[in-house]
Enzyme design. Structure first.
Site, mmCIF file in Angstrom:
data_model
loop_
_atom_site.group_PDB
_atom_site.id
_atom_site.type_symbol
_atom_site.label_atom_id
_atom_site.label_comp_id
_atom_site.label_asym_id
_atom_site.label_seq_id
_atom_site.Cartn_x
_atom_site.Cartn_y
_atom_site.Cartn_z
ATOM 1 N N ASP A 56 36.710 45.536 24.045
ATOM 2 C CA ASP A 56 37.836 46.455 23.949
ATOM 3 C C ASP A 56 37.296 47.789 23.441
ATOM 4 O O ASP A 56 37.024 47.957 22.254
ATOM 5 C CB ASP A 56 38.883 45.900 22.983
ATOM 6 C CG ASP A 56 40.109 46.802 22.867
ATOM 7 O OD1 ASP A 56 40.119 47.879 23.505
ATOM 8 O OD2 ASP A 56 41.049 46.441 22.134
ATOM 9 N N ASN A 83 34.536 55.798 32.241
ATOM 10 C CA ASN A 83 35.610 55.646 33.230
ATOM 11 C C ASN A 83 36.836 54.946 32.665
ATOM 12 O O ASN A 83 37.925 55.085 33.214
ATOM 13 C CB ASN A 83 35.080 54.853 34.431
ATOM 14 C CG ASN A 83 36.195 54.391 35.352
ATOM 15 O OD1 ASN A 83 36.835 55.201 36.025
ATOM 16 N ND2 ASN A 83 36.461 53.088 35.365
ATOM 17 N N TYR A 150 49.338 60.357 28.251
ATOM 18 C CA TYR A 150 48.236 60.224 29.202
ATOM 19 C C TYR A 150 47.701 61.588 29.609
ATOM 20 O O TYR A 150 46.484 61.822 29.615
ATOM 21 C CB TYR A 150 48.712 59.443 30.426
ATOM 22 C CG TYR A 150 47.654 59.250 31.487
ATOM 23 C CD1 TYR A 150 46.650 58.298 31.333
ATOM 24 C CD2 TYR A 150 47.658 60.016 32.649
ATOM 25 C CE1 TYR A 150 45.680 58.109 32.307
ATOM 26 C CE2 TYR A 150 46.690 59.841 33.626
ATOM 27 C CZ TYR A 150 45.709 58.886 33.443
ATOM 28 O OH TYR A 150 44.743 58.715 34.409
ATOM 29 N N LYS A 154 43.884 62.994 28.844
ATOM 30 C CA LYS A 154 42.962 63.379 29.912
ATOM 31 C C LYS A 154 42.577 64.857 29.814
ATOM 32 O O LYS A 154 41.434 65.229 30.138
ATOM 33 C CB LYS A 154 43.582 63.075 31.276
ATOM 34 C CG LYS A 154 43.681 61.583 31.581
ATOM 35 C CD LYS A 154 42.324 60.891 31.520
ATOM 36 C CE LYS A 154 42.363 59.476 32.036
ATOM 37 N NZ LYS A 154 41.052 58.790 31.935
#
Length: 260
Positions: A56, A83, A150, A154
């Site tokens: 994790d 990634n 999110y 990013k």
């Protein structure tokens, strides 16, 4: 084109499926020995990677286990692909409905995992004059296109790539970012995943929703991106063929982003 990657070693996170698995396959095909990490190791990853690590990466302990295994299996790290991202805590909800726990989980997986993995790998990458690719998203450029946690994570990941490139580029480590648009992965194709939830929220049948994505998202090419296409870009950026590409953010989205 000769990429001259034979004999190199690499770590790829989020490697069990989608872009990560495609990247492991692409690097392996170029002669790279790859350690792939994921929360759940799939048979497909075991088949292609030199070693697969169940970890994790939202936790410091998971990162330590990955890097320790990579050094033991590979003897050192030349290439790193951060990634891992998305996650079950990315929900198609508005800002007021996103809880602190969701914010923390999304930031831990999409940003802090890259911070920790890169920090742990950097001494070897500096010694070997290695290369790093962080996988961000067009949400960093179109923040309103997705959930705020999110998009923010990013955008921060893309900024991190610039900072790392500036600090460590003079020491021989190239850091670049790849920002995909919609990619044909489980995030969109799983009826229980993010795409399925978006479709349900719109009152649309999931299959029909997927077919309409190119039109709804204004994708110039008329189709969504395949994982292999993203993997090919990542592999190129890691190679010496891209030796003077440093600190760049490469969008691969079929023309979704219309701005300069």
């Amino acid at each position: 084109m000769q990429l001259h990657l034979t004999g190199k070693t690499a770590v790829v996170t989020g490697a069990s499926r989608g872009i990560g698995l495609a990247t492991v396959r692409a690097l392996t095909a170029e002669g790279v020995r790859v350690v792939g990490a994921a929360r759940t190791v799939t048979p497909e990853l075991k088949e292609v990677a030199a070693a697969a690590v169940a970890a994790d990466l939202a936790t410091p302990e998971g990162v330590a286990a990955l890097i320790d295994t990579a050094h033991a299996e590979l003897g050192g790290i030349d290439l790193l692909v951060n990634n891992v991202g998305g996650g079950d805590d990315v929900e198609p909800v508005g800002f007021l409905d996103a809880t602190d726990a969701q914010w923390e989980a999304v930031l831990a997986l999409n940003l802090l995992s890259a911070v920790r993995v890169t920090r742990a790998a950097l001494p070897g990458l500096i010694e070997r004059r290695g290369s790093v690719v962080n996988v961000s998203s067009i949400n960093s450029r179109l923040p309103a296109a997705g959930p705020a946690p999110y998009s923010a994570a990013k955008a921060a990941l893309a900024a991190l790539g610039k900072s790392l490139a500036e600090e460590f580029g003079p020491r021989g480590v190239r850091v670049n970012t790849v920002s995909p648009g919609v990619v044909r992965t489980a995030i969109w194709e799983d009826p229980e995943g993010f795409g399925g939830k978006v479709a349900a929220g719109a009152g649309a049948e999931h299959g029909a929703f997927l077919r309409q994505i190119p039109e709804v998202f204004g994708i110039t090419s008329g189709r969504i991106t395949e994982p292999d296409e993203v993997a090919a870009l990542i592999t190129f950026l890691l190679s010496d063929a891209a030796a003077n590409i440093v600190g760049a953010d490469h969008v691969i989205d079929g023309g979704t982003v219309k701005t300069l």
